[in-house]
Write a protein that holds these residues in place. Sequence first.
Motif, PDB file in Angstrom:
ATOM      1  N   LEU A  80       4.182  -3.441   1.025  1.00 42.93           N
ATOM      2  CA  LEU A  80       4.063  -2.218   1.828  1.00 42.93           C
ATOM      3  C   LEU A  80       5.462  -1.641   2.075  1.00 42.93           C
ATOM      4  CD1 LEU A  80       2.301  -0.404   3.740  1.00 42.93           C
ATOM      5  CD2 LEU A  80       2.740  -2.088   5.531  1.00 42.93           C
ATOM      6  N   ALA A  85       5.953  -0.893   7.667  1.00 42.47           N
ATOM      7  CA  ALA A  85       5.767  -2.246   8.206  1.00 42.47           C
ATOM      8  C   ALA A  85       6.525  -2.389   9.529  1.00 42.47           C
ATOM      9  CB  ALA A  85       6.257  -3.270   7.186  1.00 42.47           C
ATOM     10  N   MET A  88       4.733  -0.485  12.289  1.00 40.23           N
ATOM     11  CA  MET A  88       3.540  -1.193  12.775  1.00 40.23           C
ATOM     12  C   MET A  88       3.953  -2.311  13.739  1.00 40.23           C
ATOM     13  SD  MET A  88       1.411  -1.432   9.238  1.00 40.23           S
ATOM     14  CE  MET A  88      -0.049  -2.267   9.888  1.00 40.23           C
ATOM     15  N   ASP A 102      -0.512 -11.950  10.413  1.00 40.16           N
ATOM     16  CA  ASP A 102      -0.959 -10.950   9.432  1.00 40.16           C
ATOM     17  C   ASP A 102      -1.972 -11.661   8.537  1.00 40.16           C
ATOM     18  OD1 ASP A 102      -1.499  -9.233   7.407  1.00 40.16           O
ATOM     19  OD2 ASP A 102       0.573  -8.704   6.950  1.00 40.16           O
ATOM     20  N   ILE A 110       5.201  -7.102   6.323  1.00 37.57           N
ATOM     21  CA  ILE A 110       5.091  -6.879   7.778  1.00 37.57           C
ATOM     22  C   ILE A 110       5.737  -8.046   8.527  1.00 37.57           C
ATOM     23  CG2 ILE A 110       3.467  -6.662   9.718  1.00 37.57           C
ATOM     24  CD1 ILE A 110       1.524  -5.259   7.731  1.00 37.57           C
ATOM     25  N   SER A 171      -1.887  -5.866  10.422  1.00 36.91           N
ATOM     26  CA  SER A 171      -2.281  -5.989   9.023  1.00 36.91           C
ATOM     27  C   SER A 171      -2.483  -4.665   8.321  1.00 36.91           C
ATOM     28  CB  SER A 171      -3.563  -6.829   8.925  1.00 36.91           C
ATOM     29  OG  SER A 171      -3.594  -7.473   7.681  1.00 36.91           O
ATOM     30  N   ASP A 172      -2.258  -4.734   7.024  1.00 35.89           N
ATOM     31  CA  ASP A 172      -2.386  -3.608   6.115  1.00 35.89           C
ATOM     32  C   ASP A 172      -3.682  -3.832   5.354  1.00 35.89           C
ATOM     33  OD1 ASP A 172      -1.982  -1.944   3.914  1.00 35.89           O
ATOM     34  OD2 ASP A 172      -0.280  -3.073   3.128  1.00 35.89           O
ATOM     35  N   LEU A 208      -3.173  -0.865   9.513  1.00 38.82           N
ATOM     36  CA  LEU A 208      -2.972   0.304   8.668  1.00 38.82           C
ATOM     37  C   LEU A 208      -4.279   0.539   7.938  1.00 38.82           C
ATOM     38  CD1 LEU A 208      -0.827   2.367   7.637  1.00 38.82           C
ATOM     39  CD2 LEU A 208      -0.518   0.861   5.679  1.00 38.82           C
ATOM     40  N   ILE A 297      -2.028   4.373  11.308  1.00 36.49           N
ATOM     41  CA  ILE A 297      -1.744   3.120  12.001  1.00 36.49           C
ATOM     42  C   ILE A 297      -2.581   3.162  13.280  1.00 36.49           C
ATOM     43  CG2 ILE A 297      -0.026   1.699  13.151  1.00 36.49           C
ATOM     44  CD1 ILE A 297       2.112   2.902  11.363  1.00 36.49           C
TER      45      ILE A 297
END
Length: 313
Positions: A80, A85, A88, A102, A110, A171-172, A208, A297
Amino acid sequence: MASLLSYCTIYPLCICATYKFQEVGRMIGVTLLKQFGWKADLRNPDLEIFVHLNDEYSVVGIPVFRLPLSNREYIKTAGLRSTIAWAMASLAEISAGAFVLDPMCGLGTILLEAAKEWPNVHYLGTDVCDSQLQGACENVKAADLMDKIELLKASVIALPFPSESIDVVISDVPFGKKFTITKDIKLVPDILREMERVLHVGGTVVLLLSQDPHKYVDGPIANYVENDASVNITSDGTNKTVTATDSNPREENGSPQSISSNKNMEREPHDNKMKCFGSLVLVNSHGVSLGKTNAFICKYKKMPTSEVKSILK
Ligand SMILES: C[S@@+](CC[C@H](N)C(=O)[O-])C[C@H]1O[C@@H](n2cnc3c(N)ncnc32)[C@H](O)[C@@H]1O
């Protein structure tokens, strides 16, 4: 000034309905040629001009450094974008001694960003994909953060942590473009339910999400709380109030370039009404650009169930 690159980054909430970004770039180029005699040269420019337009304002800037802001010498393989990151992590209210997870960590961007900025914290990363975990492991080693970040193979819907053992989840969530959405995480509610389980009351979740899951979070996900999922957070003297505000001053001061401060992108769903997922209350969301795509986000707080229930009465 012999040549000039007119480089425009435009977010979809702006004038795109009327002009394409190439057209805006051309208009700016023509204007600069007329005003200053500068010629556009896209291949070998002396100067790069960045124009960011949205519904409320325009920002014109000239990059001072050759390297992008997201470049990090401590990240071996980027996942990412590191500015996203970092943003976030900065929303997540990470405090010393906290357990930060995460659960779909990929290459661990992140966790790396957070661990560099907030070092006295226990970081945990899980993922189902061996190659991603391998990449994350190499990144952690290269950044010399092995004593701070622990990596495990696990699914986000069956996390190997006791209930209420985690302070922050960041987390993404895969959008299904670069990373395929595995069968077990097709439903955002399943992901949120497990995050809610491992998070302790008062903890924070920062996700995200692509625009589609974001719409979904605003909508049917709210049905998880029976009756009405809307919680009024305004203090108007008559309604009950949820104090789920963001106390982290970095949110105001430290936003990186790719976060839009446009009020239209910072959404309080349904006009001052908060959405709940079980005991997770959606606090706010911020529109961000990931280059070709945009995302949100979204920040949630875990409230005591009794408080959520009493609010919904
Ligand atoms: C968008 S990527 C995360 C990228 C990461 N933020 C980075 O910087 O590299 C999403 C990740 O979710 C992982 N994933 C997909 N399904 C999963 C599941 N059920 N449980 C845990 N991780 C999962 C994928 O392997 C992928 O690494």
